[in-house]
Design a protein around this motif. Structure first.
Motif, PDB file in Angstrom:
ATOM      1  N   TYR A 118       0.845  -1.184   0.000  1.00 48.21           N
ATOM      2  CA  TYR A 118       0.000   0.000   0.000  1.00 48.21           C
ATOM      3  C   TYR A 118       0.885   1.241   0.000  1.00 48.21           C
ATOM      4  N   ALA A 152      -3.100   0.268  -4.042  1.00 49.63           N
ATOM      5  CA  ALA A 152      -2.655  -1.073  -3.694  1.00 49.63           C
ATOM      6  C   ALA A 152      -1.840  -1.593  -4.866  1.00 49.63           C
ATOM      7  N   VAL A 197      -2.185   0.477   7.782  1.00 54.04           N
ATOM      8  CA  VAL A 197      -3.250  -0.516   7.765  1.00 54.04           C
ATOM      9  C   VAL A 197      -3.622  -0.881   9.203  1.00 54.04           C
ATOM     10  N   ASP A 234      -9.164  -4.231   8.672  1.00 53.65           N
ATOM     11  CA  ASP A 234      -9.775  -4.087   7.346  1.00 53.65           C
ATOM     12  C   ASP A 234      -9.871  -2.632   6.905  1.00 53.65           C
ATOM     13  N   ARG A 235      -9.114  -1.758   7.599  1.00 54.66           N
ATOM     14  CA  ARG A 235      -9.160  -0.327   7.288  1.00 54.66           C
ATOM     15  C   ARG A 235      -7.766   0.208   6.978  1.00 54.66           C
ATOM     16  N   ILE A 236      -7.747   1.356   6.351  1.00 53.79           N
ATOM     17  CA  ILE A 236      -6.517   2.113   6.144  1.00 53.79           C
ATOM     18  C   ILE A 236      -6.760   3.533   6.626  1.00 53.79           C
ATOM     19  N   ASP A 289     -11.814   1.899   3.474  1.00 53.04           N
ATOM     20  CA  ASP A 289     -12.035   0.473   3.410  1.00 53.04           C
ATOM     21  C   ASP A 289     -10.824  -0.149   2.709  1.00 53.04           C
ATOM     22  N   ARG A 290     -10.185  -1.088   3.386  1.00 51.93           N
ATOM     23  CA  ARG A 290      -8.948  -1.632   2.821  1.00 51.93           C
ATOM     24  C   ARG A 290      -9.188  -2.402   1.522  1.00 51.93           C
ATOM     25  N   LEU A 350     -10.422   0.623  -0.972  1.00 51.50           N
ATOM     26  CA  LEU A 350      -9.766   1.923  -0.791  1.00 51.50           C
ATOM     27  C   LEU A 350     -10.762   3.071  -0.707  1.00 51.50           C
TER      28      LEU A 350
END
Length: 262
Positions: free
Chosen positions: A62, A75, A100, A103-105, A119-120, A123
């Protein structure tokens, strides 16, 4: 001569799950250790990417980039540099560090005073959270977020609310270390690029003490240094004691290991 890493080897290394392992932290009575940089390989990097944040998770690299009107988060395939997904920031936002968290960034911005939770998987933006001051680097130590703002202070933040929970001043001996930029949390330490230098420091986040320092000058050839900006971007390779490092507008990522100086 630097060995060139094959795509298959890179994927095997980077897809490995687990935590990277850094050198043991020196005893509290010792000064900062000089760390030697071993270059293990070289990988492609987008020459147009103004790298602000870099992190590997589950076989994906990422990257957050900056500059007004050009900032994005994406990504990447770590072996080839190919883009798997990419989202641009609104033109008024100047992107900075990313990290990260499950499940999030989280992605921070330079002078816009806003953190973006994404939202991972897609994105996509979930929400925005305001904060005070500038945003430079960001990492997650497994419990808290660690954020730099260009000063000698690291701010600890709640990974769910982004609220500040504490701070620590970074010192090399008795000397404050400012302009801390991109961050990487690994094995209880924080690695930080020092802006406008080729230096990466290892920090004990509990005390703020610099426990190691490495000089990464000479990674690029003389010809490759034309038109590039500073070293910025460090990502631990899970399951190894290795890191990927790069810089703003650099043509390559380098797979390296920090070893005690001899």
């Amino acid at each position: 001569m630097t060995a060139r890493l094959t795509a298959a080897t890179a994927l095997l290394l980077i897809a490995t799950s687990g935590c990277a392992h850094a050198d043991p932290t020196p005893a509290a009575t010792s000064g900062p250790a000089s760390m030697r940089v071993e270059v293990l390989g070289r990988l492609p990097h987008d020459r147009t990417a103004f790298t602000q944040g870099l992190e590997i998770a589950d076989g994906t690299l990422y990257e957050g980039t900056g500059l007004a009107g050009q900032s994005r988060v994406r990504a990447l395939d770590p072996a080839t540099g190919a883009t798997r997904a990419e989202v641009a920031l609104p033109p008024e936002l100047f992107g900075e560090g990313i990290t990260v968290v499950g499940d999030r960034i989280w992605q921070i911005t330079w002078q816009n005073g806003v953190a973006i939770e994404r939202d991972r998987a897609t994105l996509a933006e979930r929400r925005r959270v305001p904060y005070t001051g500038e945003g430079w680097g960001l990492c997650h130590d497994g419990a808290e977020l660690v954020m730099s703002d260009g000063s000698d202070t690291l701010t600890l933040r709640d990974p769910d609310t982004f609220d500040p929970t504490g701070e620590v001043r970074v010192v090399d001996g008795d000397t404050p270390v400012g302009e801390l930029n991109e961050l990487e949390c690994v094995d209880g330490a924080v690695y930080a690029n020092v802006w406008k230098t080729d230096r990466i420091v290892r920090i004990d986040p509990g005390s703020g003490r610099v426990t190691g320092s490495a000089d990464l000058s000479g990674l690029l050839t003389g010809a490759e240094q034309q038109g590039v900006d500073v070293l910025n971007g460090i990502a631990a390779v899970p399951g190894t004691d290795e890191f990927l490092v790069t810089g703003k507008l650099w043509p390559a990522l380098f797979r390296i290991r920090f070893a005690p100086a001899t």
